[in-house]
Design an enzyme around this catalytic site. Structure first.
Site, mmCIF file in Angstrom:
data_model
loop_
_atom_site.group_PDB
_atom_site.id
_atom_site.type_symbol
_atom_site.label_atom_id
_atom_site.label_comp_id
_atom_site.label_asym_id
_atom_site.label_seq_id
_atom_site.Cartn_x
_atom_site.Cartn_y
_atom_site.Cartn_z
ATOM 1 N N ASP A 1 6.105 -1.050 1.612
ATOM 2 C CA ASP A 1 5.143 -2.051 1.150
ATOM 3 C C ASP A 1 4.832 -1.902 -0.336
ATOM 4 O O ASP A 1 4.511 -2.879 -1.014
ATOM 5 C CB ASP A 1 3.853 -1.979 1.974
ATOM 6 N N HIS A 2 4.950 -0.691 -0.880
ATOM 7 C CA HIS A 2 4.648 -0.487 -2.301
ATOM 8 C C HIS A 2 5.725 -1.065 -3.209
ATOM 9 O O HIS A 2 5.406 -1.648 -4.252
ATOM 10 C CB HIS A 2 4.468 1.008 -2.601
ATOM 11 N N HIS B 1 5.976 5.035 5.692
ATOM 12 C CA HIS B 1 4.637 4.448 5.560
ATOM 13 C C HIS B 1 3.529 5.486 5.744
ATOM 14 O O HIS B 1 2.571 5.521 4.969
ATOM 15 C CB HIS B 1 4.447 3.287 6.534
#
Length: 387
Positions: A87-88, A190
């Site tokens: 997600d980053h 994650h």
């Protein structure tokens, strides 16, 4: 029987500057370099990376240079680097691209950008799905339901919130039952703390965690599980795993009592001041009585002599409103008693320190204005003052 070993790493967050500190950014690069050293030393057949290779989608130049330099070492050793995005480092704009695409352009990594197109590493088939946000979690479940690996020795790479680990609304996209059952190994990113789930039939869900301590919440997990990578052995029908730890800068959550702060700091130094090149970081919980901020910060500066960074993580000190503090004084009280009571009951000095201050005052010039100023300081007017 051929021996096939794969190193699982995740959440390296290259470019991360914890607390905006230069040395913490370098720590992150050093941990990545250690992981590459391990892969080469162990002669692994490949590395799988389950997302957040970079801390942001548009990483700083230094982060890209470090990635290129280390991945070139892998390429020269003949070790493929198979990766998905987290997600980053996923694009936040439609026109942006994955930074992994740049590395793939130079043939330094294999980016699994298509869920139904696996990478074959000998007899092992590796599938991967980059991070899918909450708004598209139903689409993610549909993708998972369609995945059918070609053989038993298969790995699925994911970077998602898992309900069994983080059971809070909005924090997870899938649960274990959503995973396609035909895979023998599920490598997850994650989450920054290591975790392993043993499923029926020898299947394994394994969370590699971040190789460095990136948030204070990770300290407890680090103390129990360590930080580093996971070595997966596919020699048999059922995969086996081995944790490999690396050297990271230690971080501690410590409690200091302000009632005896100097002694608390002395004990802290005695316990944690070592010859290790990487000095620790402290997250401080304050207990005891509230003291003036300037006094507090002056005392805490002593920690700079044995730690490169510290922060007040929680302040649990009890506030005291000086207006509400009343000192019961005898009718024949002296200026020395007034000062002593103020220092102990309001300013939070120890009895020894208060006696020392009073003694110093007694040895000073006995000019009238000194007494008057001291009496003003403690809120007592001098009734005998001459006009």
């Amino acid at each position: 029987m051929s021996k096939t070993q794969i190193l699982h790493i995740s959440d390296t967050h290259l470019g991360k500057r914890q607390y905006n500190l230069d040395f913490r950014e370098q720590d992150v690069y050093d941990t990545f370099s250690q992981l590459i050293d391990i892969a080469i030393k162990e002669h692994v057949d490949g590395i799988i990376h389950t997302g957040d290779l970079f801390d942001i989608n548009d990483p700083p130049n230094k982060a890209e240079i470090v990635a290129i330099r280390e991945l070139k070492r892998l390429k020269e050793a003949g070790i493929p680097f198979i990766v998905i995005a987290g997600d980053h480092d996923s694009p936040k704009k439609f026109t942006a691209i994955y930074p992994q695409k740049i590395l793939e352009e130079f043939d330094l990594i294999k980016f699994l950008s298509k869920p139904d197109t696996p990478y074959k590493l000998g007899e092992i088939t590796i599938y991967g799905i980059s991070h899918v946000p909450n708004v598209a979690k139903e689409r993610l479940k549909e993708l998972l339901s369609r995945l059918k690996p070609e053989n038993k020795k298969s790995i699925l790479l994911l970077h998602q919130g898992l309900k069994e680990v983080l059971p809070y609304e909005g924090a997870w996209q899938i649960q274990i039952d959503d995973l396609p059952k035909a895979f023998s190994y599920y490598a997850l990113g994650h989450f920054h703390t290591r975790r392993v789930f043993q499923l029926d039939g020898g299947r394994i869900i394994e969370i590699a965690g971040s190789p460095d301590i990136l948030r204070e919440e990770e300290i407890e997990g680090y103390e129990k599980e360590g930080k580093g990578a996971t070595l997966i052995d596919f020699s048999g029908d059922i995969p086996t795993i081995q944790k490999i730890n690396i050297d990271v800068r230690k971080q501690y959550v410590v409690t200091l009592n302000t009632n005896n702060l100097r002694e608390e700091i002395r004990k802290l130094r005695e316990k944690y001041d070592t010859n290790n090149e990487k000095k620790p970081i402290f997250h401080i919980i304050l207990e005891g009585k509230s003291i003036p901020k300037n006094v507090l910060m002056k005392e805490l500066q002593e920690i700079n002599n044995f730690a490169p960074y510290w922060r007040i993580y929680k302040d649990n000190t009890k506030e005291k409103d000086e207006k509400d503090v009343k000192i019961d004084l005898p009718t024949d009280t002296t200026i020395e008693n007034l000062i002593y009571n103020y220092l102990v009951k309001i300013a939070n000095f120890s009895e020894t320190e208060a006696r020392m201050i009073v003694d110093i005052i007694n040895r000073a010039d006995e000019r009238e204005y000194v007494k008057e100023e001291l009496m003003k300081m403690i809120g007592v007017e001098n009734d005998n003052k001459k006009n």
